[in-house]
Design a protein around this motif. Sequence first.
Motif, PDB file in Angstrom:
ATOM      1  N   PRO A  53      40.463  43.246  38.204  1.00  0.00           N
ATOM      2  CA  PRO A  53      40.082  44.080  39.361  1.00  0.00           C
ATOM      3  C   PRO A  53      38.737  44.794  39.245  1.00  0.00           C
ATOM      4  N   ASP A  56      35.887  42.249  39.314  1.00  0.00           N
ATOM      5  CA  ASP A  56      35.774  41.660  40.656  1.00  0.00           C
ATOM      6  C   ASP A  56      35.156  42.648  41.643  1.00  0.00           C
ATOM      7  N   ARG A 385      42.327  46.648  32.642  1.00  0.00           N
ATOM      8  CA  ARG A 385      43.413  46.016  33.395  1.00  0.00           C
ATOM      9  C   ARG A 385      44.697  45.974  32.590  1.00  0.00           C
TER      10      ARG A 385
END
Length: 750
Positions: A53, A56, A385
């Motif tokens: 996440p 990205d 993460r």
Amino acid sequence: MYVKKITKLVLTPLVLIITTFTASFVVQAQEHPNLILTKDGVEKIRDNLGKVPLFDATVSRVKQTVDKEIAAGIDTPIPKDFSGGYTHYRHKQNFIIAQKAGVLYQILEDDKYAIYVRDMLLQYEAMYKNLPLHPQERSYARGKLFWQSLNDSNWLVYMSQAYDTVYNFLTEEQREKLENNLFRPFADFISLENPAFYNRVHNHSTWGNAAVGMIGLVMDDEALIQRALYGIEDDGLPIGGIDNDGGTIKVEGQKKGFYANLDDPFSPDGYYTEGPYYQRYAMYPFLIFALAMENVRPDLKVLQHKDNVLLKGVNALLNLSDADGEFFPLNDGQKGMSYYTASLVTAVDIAYHYGDQNPQLLSIAEKQNEVLLDEAGLDVAIAIRDGKAKLFTKSSINLTDGIDGKQGGVAVLRYGNEDLTLVFKYAAQGLSHGHYDKLSYSLYEKGDEVIQDYGLSRFVNIGQKGGGNYLKENKTWAKTTIAHNTLAQDGEMHFGGNYKTASTEHSDLYFYDDTKDNVQVVSATEVNAYPGTKMHRTMALIKDDNFEKAFMLDIMKVKSDEEHEYDFPFYYMGQVINGNFKWESPTDLEPLGDKNGYQHLYLEGKGKPATNNTKFSWLGNGKFYTLTSVAEESDELLLTRIGANDPEFNLRRDAGFMVRREAEDTTFVSVVETHGSYSPVSEASLNSNSNIANLEIVEDNNDYTAVSITDVKGSKQLFIIANKDASVSAKHSLTIDNKKVSWVGPYYYK
């Protein structure tokens, strides 16, 4: 491939095997990209897209920014402005966007980004061939795209990365054109044509060395790589002298190049002598070039140089920030600069990936909310993460200064969760960005300044204020001794404000102790700032059950061979509440003096002590603070405000309180309490009064200084420092108020 020439070498079969293996390795390493991104790293990133996440999200934000710039078109205007002007901004934005576009090309495999970088580089190639020196003449080393070679070096550091990412996209003819007409001339200009800029030990030179080295790595040019690492051998500069930026041009036997900038300014602890503001700025070229060398020339172990000092430097830098992550403004430092800046994203990610993968660094990366778009950034994002982050906790720390850690230092005492933080500076001068402020300090409660260090006098990149550059008030005020919370003698600056003299001296640590829960102490001496005068300052954070919060104790012992006028200022942050003495306020404001910073201080009030203790209280950020100082009858108490002789309002109108005393030998003893609170919503004022009933020096001689603190309930605390012996094993005994006090170590508190 370039191989360093070795003469009179007999190659044995074993050496031939090793040489063949090394040659194969280097050839393979010269594939592109290889500078920051690598072939393997790019493949790993592509395999993880959509799965991490934070990574990205960073890709998405960068893509949005770059796409917007591509849509706007490429502009490479003829340079004319200082920092803050359009041409300066545009060229800076160009190199930042080009580097990002190149990364997106590698990650997303979209040719539009490579085309953008290619077209921009060719546009610069067409411009640079006939580009004269920048028209602004203020810098000691003018650039071409920018007003100073420093910013030209910024451009090349970033553009080297952009070039590396699109290297294989370009035709051989395009590469030859760029290298022959742009990159090599650019590298030669900032180095061979600007030796006073390039051959220094200074953050400026670090950028120059990194720029030359990085483009040398991309082009596989060993001559440029060697020039980056070791500087220019025969630079034609005279021995000695000072350039107009305040840095030494050349001294006998001076080292130069990237290695010299790694060795000299960093202490073994990772403290950078120019201070955290410029350490933050320099960490990007330090780390990005070291990383490039790690990828292309790992045999030289640049990233590991000086016992991993760069990775230690990241830890030191993070510890030189307040509770909000803002760096302490030691030396020239702009307030508000923090570890949220892009250079610290680079520092944190590289330190995690190439260091010991400290999970506390991940919590900083979480706060930064972005990562590098390379393998280091990916690993940080994956670890976050996967829930590996732990809170970065800052405890008390003592950081040495100087190449060998023996040129003073900076101590940061912290009580609790940064409830109270004392920053004590007993360091070396700090190169051209240093201030004349031996044994100075600042005090914070959480992220709020209680007693401030002014920082620098500059509106960075605000063109209306001196082109965004340093203002003259930086020398006439910000660097001066009286601008800091330390002792000024006879209205003079430390070392007479002489840079050469100051650069040869440093304060000395007497002792440092943060081992106890209720008291932490740092003590240092300075004997050279004023010849014939010795300053010995001891500062402590103390938490006593009879006080609401921790407080600061300050003992400044001064010994001199003749009588002087001593000024001892406190630059408090807040609104005056009251004092226990009367002061007269003049109807017409006049400066306190005519030089050495005094010309910038208005005298707003003047009084005399009413008792043996002087008390002064203020309200700041919804909290009350009280300064209690042991007074002498002859003291003058001055209320000051910055801003005199400043018609352009370049200085903040901050307030100060000053004790002035005429003496030969004397001791200033003060306590700063933080207490109570005020709410403008509920209009509730809680615990607004000081908790100290009496502050007294009960013993003061060559051997010991003892201070008694009596609170409003009658309880007494005693603090004693041994002035001659700081050994942790030394036994001491002293009779105070007919009671024998015995202890082991440099100080006593109970």
